[in-house]
Structures are given as C-alpha cells and as structure tokens.
Design an enzyme around this catalytic site. Structure first.
Site, PDB file in Angstrom:
ATOM      1  CG  HIS A  56      -1.999  -0.982   1.239  1.00  0.00           C
ATOM      2  ND1 HIS A  56      -2.839  -1.191   0.164  1.00  0.00           N
ATOM      3  CD2 HIS A  56      -2.379  -1.873   2.200  1.00  0.00           C
ATOM      4  CE1 HIS A  56      -3.691  -2.173   0.467  1.00  0.00           C
ATOM      5  NE2 HIS A  56      -3.430  -2.598   1.684  1.00  0.00           N
ATOM      6  CG  HIS A  96      -6.763  -5.176   1.894  1.00  0.00           C
ATOM      7  ND1 HIS A  96      -6.146  -5.908   2.888  1.00  0.00           N
ATOM      8  CD2 HIS A  96      -8.020  -4.907   2.332  1.00  0.00           C
ATOM      9  CE1 HIS A  96      -6.990  -6.074   3.905  1.00  0.00           C
ATOM     10  NE2 HIS A  96      -8.133  -5.472   3.594  1.00  0.00           N
TER      11      HIS A  96
END
Length: 424
Positions: free
Chosen positions: A203, A242
């Site tokens: 991320h 994710h």
C-alpha cells in the site's frame, strides 16, 4: 529460542526446544530485540550457506529448494493493532513445528541469516527522497512519544525503530532476490525465495506510507532486479485481499513491470478497479481483478488458469515477484473472501511452475497481509510444502464447515470482463 542479531546483520536463530506454540511466540517476542545499525551501502555477507563478494552472492549448495529471510520488526508494534510483531514469529514457529527449516531439511531449505538493510538509494528507486528523509527525521519524535501516526489520520503507525526495521525488511527482500538470481545463473533450477518480512509494503505509495505499509518492498525489489541484475521484465502477482495500490501507482506508466492484483471488490483502499490498466507507455501492463465477496478456492483456480497464466505468458517475464498476502483466508478478520490453506498451496505450486516455464524458475514471494496468526502461519507452511513438491496438509488445517457457496456467476462475470479488457 535464542535470537542474536549482530549489528548490521539480520537474525541468526538458534533453537532451544519449545513444544508449546504460545511459549514459542512469547520467547521470540522477548528476544527479537531491534539492535541494528543501518548502513548506507547494501552488501551481502556470509551466511551458513551463502558467501559473497561485494556484489555477487554465490549459492554454495546446488540442492537448495527454498531460500528465505526473516525480518520480524519486533520494535514496530502497536497494542491491539492487527499488523503486530507476533506475525512473523508465528510463521517461524509453525515452520519449526512442521520441520520445514534448515535444522530439519539441511541444505534443501536455506535461511539467509546475514544481509544488509536496503540503502537510501534502494528505497529512493521507488519512493521520493523527501518521504524517506522525512521518515528518518520523524524517528526522534517517535522516540520521545513512543508511538506516532505517520499517515495523517490513517492506520499506519511508527515507533522509534520503524525506519531502521523498514530498511531491514526491504533489504531482506533484496538479498533473497540476489541469491535466487545468482543460483539461476549457475545453470540449474534456482530455489524459490520467500521474504518473511514486515512492515508489509504494497500500500505504500511513492510519496508516503499507507495502510500499515511503510516502504514498497516488492516495488523496490522489482527496480533492484532491473538495475542490479539486468532483469528488464518483471511480473508482479499480488494476491493479498486488498488492492496493492502502492505497487500499482509506482509502475502505472512502466511497460516493463507488469502488475497483476486480485483483491476483494470494494475493500480497502477502494482502488484497483478493472478499468485501471496503466497509462502512457504502461497501458495494458497493469491488470486489476476485483473479486466479489465470498470468492474462494474455485474462483482463484479459474483466475489462475484464465487470467494469470495467459497474462504472464504474453508478457514473457525475466523474474516473477509475488506480494503474498494471506488475508483472503476465510478465517482472516479483515476481509470476506474465503480462500483456504489449500488455495494458498495451489497458488504457491502453480506460481512456482509458471516461473519454471517462463523465466528459469526465478521467483520470490514477499509477505504482505494476513492477520489471523493460525491461518497465516498454516498457509505459509503449506506454501513451503508446495515449493518442496510435498503434498498439502491443508485438510488438517481447513474446516469445510466455515465455507459457504461461492458467488460463481459473479466471479465468472468478473473474469470475462477482465479478459475482454486485456484481450486474454
């Protein structure tokens, strides 16, 4: 359990016999003290099975099948936070318990115990220098306050050791890449690499931290594969639940790094729509496949055969890197896909074969998410078994009672859409 990091090195593990899982984790937690010095030049030094010159790691054993590093970031921890310092020790405990470490496997399974942290330049191949130096400066504040938040109001925290331990995590990944590449040039099948590291990375965007992630470990390794080893074409598979938005953004305009992410539709951080395919010269070299909630083993098998394999075959990579998140597991608390331990065995086995078919076996996994310590550690254990061509033990870990019917019509629709967009 006695763990003795030497300044500038990674962890050297000597094991005393602990049979109880909780005892093991407690003893690891107490002993993994972050005592590192961070050098600006990265260099591999000798380990039990590798020796090096300044730039060229040489694998001593030709029968190595798996090579891994351990960087648990024991000082990077926040009370009751899911991305905790218990994660890597839980994996190490499970590998020991299932006799998958070099203590039990000899030269077949190799732990790289001595490696240098990533250098400032390594990190700056992906992240802005302003971010890297700013994080280093923020360590004084973290020392004073014990814990600071480094992502605005987001969930990413830092302690006094976060900067150093994030360099160590990235450096652990680079050293595995170095060793796998060196082995592949010795004219035989190289071992599969696995960087058991944290904080995770996928991320982290070029200009800052995000979503528990500090530095983009996989992205940094992709640039290193290109710059240090001349492996121009890098194929990245991200099967974390994710979307790997940081890796996505780092290479969005780069035609030589293909980023493929499967993730739960609508989950954090909300990016990774199917029409995000790259831009400029990189158009078509980003593939995002959001999967409907409830997708599981059947969905991922179809995705592998119908999307991952043809995309990789067409791209013709020189190396495959994997953002291996284990939070799509049905038992994971942070999402609602229903992968099983067996799903992760299948992925490990198939990705290993894909690398063998397409790029001389060069393949390195990097730990990303996974927050239920049991499903995380069992899934990594079964991945190691897949790397070693040993049968899955998933049936011992997985309870079919937790599973419900997959949304197969929606999955089929998602696969068809991505195939038509990417002409697969």
């Amino acid at each position: 359990m006695l763990l003795s990091p030497r300044p500038g090195d990674s962890l050297c593990i000597r094991r005393n016999h602990h049979h109880h899982h909780d005892m093991f984790i407690t003893s690891v937690t107490k002993s993994f003290e972050p005592r590192y010095s961070v050098s600006t030049k990265r260099r591999l030094v000798s380990s039990s099975c590798c020796y090096t010159t300044e730039n060229e790691p040489i694998l001593v054993s030709n029968d190595a099948r798996v090579i891994y590093t351990v960087a648990p970031a024991m000082g990077h921890n926040k009370e009751a936070h899911p991305e905790s310092h218990l994660r890597v020790p839980a994996i190490v405990a499970a590998l020991e318990k299932m006799k998958l470490t070099s203590k039990f496997r000899g030269s077949e399974v190799v732990q790289l115990k001595n490696f240098k942290p990533a250098s400032f330049d390594d990190i700056a191949s992906v992240h802005t220098r302003v971010y890297v130096s700013g994080l280093e400066k923020a360590m004084d504040k973290a020392s004073e306050q014990g814990l600071i938040h480094i992502e605005g109001s987001g969930p990413t925290y830092a302690t006094a050791t976060t900067f150093q331990e994030s360099l160590i995590a990235a450096g652990a990944g680079l050293s595995v890449v170095d060793s796998v590449v060196a082995a592949s040039r010795n004219g035989h099948d190289p071992p599969i690499g696995f960087a058991l590291i944290r904080p995770p990375g996928h991320h982290a965007i070029p200009k800052g931290p995000m979503g528990f992630c500090v530095f983009g470990n996989v992205a940094i390794a992709a640039r290193h594969a290109q710059n240090a080893h001349g492996l121009k074409r890098v194929f990245i598979i991200d099967f974390d639940v994710h979307h790997g938005n940081g890796t996505n953004d780092a290479f969005f305009e780069d035609p030589d790094i293909f980023f493929l992410s499967t993730h739960q539709d609508g989950s954090y951080p909300g990016t990774g729509k199917v029409d995000e395919i790259g831009s400029g010269n990189g158009e078509g070299a980003t593939l995002n496949l959001p999967l409907p909630g409830g997708s599981g083993d059947n969905a991922m098998r179809s995705v592998f055969d119908e999307v991952i394999v043809p995309a990789a075959q067409r791209f013709k990579p020189d190396i495959i890197l994997v953002s291996a998140g284990y939070d799509a597991h049905v038992l994971d608390p942070l999402a609602s896909l229903q992968f099983t331990t067996g799903t992760y065995y299948m992925l490990a086995s198939n990705i290993k074969q894909l690398a063998k078919d397409l790029c001389g076996g060069r393949c390195v996994f990097f730990l990303e998410g996974g927050y239920n310590l049991d499903s995380l550690s069992y899934s990594v254990v079964d991945s190691f078994r897949a790397f070693l061509d040993e049968p899955s033990l998933a049936s011992e870990f997985d309870n079919p009672a937790f599973l419900y019917e997959e949304p197969s019509a929606k999955v089929k629709q998602a696969i068809q859409r991505v195939k038509s967009i990417h002409l697969l």
